[in-house]
Write an enzyme that holds these catalytic residues in place. Sequence first.
Site, PDB file in Angstrom:
ATOM      1  N   GLU A 171       0.810  -1.226   0.000  1.00  0.00           N
ATOM      2  CA  GLU A 171       0.000   0.000   0.000  1.00  0.00           C
ATOM      3  C   GLU A 171       0.841   1.274   0.000  1.00  0.00           C
ATOM      4  O   GLU A 171       0.404   2.314  -0.471  1.00  0.00           O
ATOM      5  CB  GLU A 171      -0.965   0.004   1.186  1.00  0.00           C
ATOM      6  CG  GLU A 171      -2.102  -1.016   1.079  1.00  0.00           C
ATOM      7  CD  GLU A 171      -1.734  -2.393   1.613  1.00  0.00           C
ATOM      8  OE1 GLU A 171      -0.542  -2.645   1.913  1.00  0.00           O
ATOM      9  OE2 GLU A 171      -2.639  -3.237   1.749  1.00  0.00           O
TER      10      GLU A 171
ATOM     11  N   PHE B 212     -11.348  -7.221  14.195  1.00  0.00           N
ATOM     12  CA  PHE B 212     -10.290  -7.692  13.315  1.00  0.00           C
ATOM     13  C   PHE B 212      -9.968  -6.621  12.277  1.00  0.00           C
ATOM     14  O   PHE B 212     -10.857  -6.092  11.621  1.00  0.00           O
ATOM     15  CB  PHE B 212     -10.722  -8.996  12.617  1.00  0.00           C
ATOM     16  CG  PHE B 212      -9.691  -9.500  11.640  1.00  0.00           C
ATOM     17  CD1 PHE B 212      -8.425  -9.880  12.079  1.00  0.00           C
ATOM     18  CD2 PHE B 212      -9.980  -9.579  10.289  1.00  0.00           C
ATOM     19  CE1 PHE B 212      -7.470 -10.329  11.177  1.00  0.00           C
ATOM     20  CE2 PHE B 212      -9.027 -10.029   9.378  1.00  0.00           C
ATOM     21  CZ  PHE B 212      -7.769 -10.403   9.823  1.00  0.00           C
TER      22      PHE B 212
END
Lengths: 576, 164
Positions: A51, A113
Amino acid sequence: MENLSGGDLLTRALTDVGVELIFGYPGGAALHIYDALFRQNKIKHILVRHEQAAAHAADAYARVTGRVGTVLVTSGPGATNAITGIATAYMDSIPMVIISGQVPSARIGEDAFQETDMMGVSRPVVKHSFMVQDPSEIPIIVKKAYYLASSGRPGPVVIDIPKDMTDPNQFFEYRCPNTVSIRSYTPTVKGHGGQIKKAVRAVMAAKKPIVYIGGGSLAGQGPELLTRLVKKLGVPVTSTLMGLGAYPGTDEQFVGMLGMHGTYESNTAMHNSDVILAVGARFDDRVTNKIEKFCPDATVIHIDIDPTSISKTIAAHIPIVGSVESVLRDMLKMIETSGKSLDTSALNSWWQQINEWRDKHGLYTQNRFDTSGMIMPQEVVQAVYEVTHGDAVVTTDVGQHQMFAAQYYRFDKPRRWVTSGGLGTMGFGIPAAMGAQLANMDETVACFTGEGSVQMCIQELSTCTQYNLPIKIININNQALGMVKQWQDMNYDSRYSEILYEDSLPDFVKLAEAYGHVGMKVTKREELKDKLKECFAMKDRVVFMDIYVDPHEHVYPMQVPLQSVGDMFISRTERT
Amino acid sequence: MTKRIISILMENSPGALSRVVGLFSQRGYNIESLSVAPTEDVSMSRLTLTTLGDDEKTEQITKQLNKLIDVIKVIELSNSVFIERELMMIKLKATGSAREEIKHCVDIFRGQIVDVTPTIYTVQLVGDSDKLTAFIHAVDETAVLEVVRTGISGLSRGEKVLSL
Ligand SMILES: Cc1ncc(C[n+]2csc(CCOP(=O)(O)OP(=O)(O)O)c2C)c(N)n1
Ligand SMILES: [Mg+2]
């Protein structure tokens, strides 16, 4: 009107603001968005390998096109991986929108999560951020985000989208106004007439003026207007690392980059000037050196769109808040209608003085490096400059190679120099080259890098394969973290703490080949030019040039720390 | 370095306050006190903030605050004539003769006793910060059990208003 899911509202809104290209990486919280992307065909998505690279590529795309770059990442690690790239864009005021997936609204705060507080984590490195709380707001938020990113002082804007906001089974009407206004955001575009008049008066009365330009002068028609003004006045112009290319680099009136590794003539001229016209620059510490010793005789005129940049470090005598474009246009008009010009004899003797400095230690009037032994890093840049006829789009990583590139690749046109100035982010080079190449597939894109930096985003060689991005990587291999080594040489008696790799460097030729590219190793001066010609002749291939250079070379000039702008080491043995 | 009072009109939106507070820590400015609440128009909040700084620093702070997208207007109140008020509630041990003494003191400072038990007085006091501090010094310090102050709120004197 048909109703759309949140994901479709998003892709529709992005299309409406003109997005053609997104750099991104999928993950759980972004899945609905990725599905919406799959079901449309107006926006192309580039799948990077990390990213950070998505953000750098979008950033470079923005730098070369002047448009907003777009990034799409998932929550948690996807978002945090993008942070370095967002911070890089923030420091250099690059327009960018980052869309991050987020855990569903109902899970926020539960340490779900892949939950990260993206609004919080990104806050210090964005211009603004939004969290979507109602899917029907997506179009207006998108519109606002692109408006904020690209107006005033540009910068990155985050849109955090909880997963339930893009639920494929909930539908909303697409509602978006043609224009947006934000009551708390009204950047000053037009400069104050009285201040501009004062500035013109000060410039016209100057005997030793200098124009100091920064990244802000690249905006809109800035470069053309700036060139017209500088030509009209006949004065010297210097640029920060960020502003290179806003004024033609090979023009007589350009005295080179200023600052820590600026040219002798530009730093000396700055220090001795009586009027500084700062255009879209921010008196960064890499330019000013010790604030108290900064240009003692100069009247400072400071044009900037961002009021916080004015008098932040150096107090401006004549501050002008406004866009560079608008203020320069007003100044030109005032100067042109007055029919006046600067005191010719004073200006002539100023130029005579500057030309003496040029002849004495100039980078372009003589060879400032030894060419008797190994290949020197400077001549690699010079050779690339010649082979590409000075017309490549150049990206860099960070270190000595970056400074050599800034010094020796002279940009005659704007938006062809792509470097991480403010943050100095190693790993920027390759992904930036990808973004620059995608902005224009016909351009020659060269990335100057070092064997240290290049390994920080080397995985992107795979992205280059997937999308046929024929970038040319010029690895100036000095077998060390050269810039750190230089500081250790100068300040720590050459105690080389953790800057060497002990024969662990990969075989870059094989590495390039493993990704399907061409690799070439160059060690001899005689071969340099020919190998580079061969490299740039391969128009449709990625070529990785691993060029071994003298590992002992330092970057000069270098400002002496804590001294004036004009106090420099000129070489290992000479000081001003 | 003197005390500066900055007044901010900003969007009453989530995250707006954290941006203001974040700016101070990010840029190394200090916050002495902070008070914030919605205005008559609930889409906006009014925030009064005190900090320490010289002219240059305060100018940079106000410019940086103005740059935040959620901030609508910023003024430095302490730049001209203004009114400041702060509210304090103070819980005091009040037994025996101390009960009369405290009550006397509260009267002098024009405060009110807002809660009473056989051993405790809770006093409410409004005024500028110096007055509140003076009250704390005026009562026997061993009697002070708990102090809560709102931080300064302020506005300009006269015609000047901070609005859209
Ligand atoms: C991500 C990151 N980590 C650390 C640094 C500090 N740093 C600046 S230059 C440099 C050395 C870079 O080495 P290399 O890429 O080989 O370039 P050279 O200086 O040798 O040309 C380092 C470690 C940085 N700028 N960025
Ligand atoms: Mg190196």
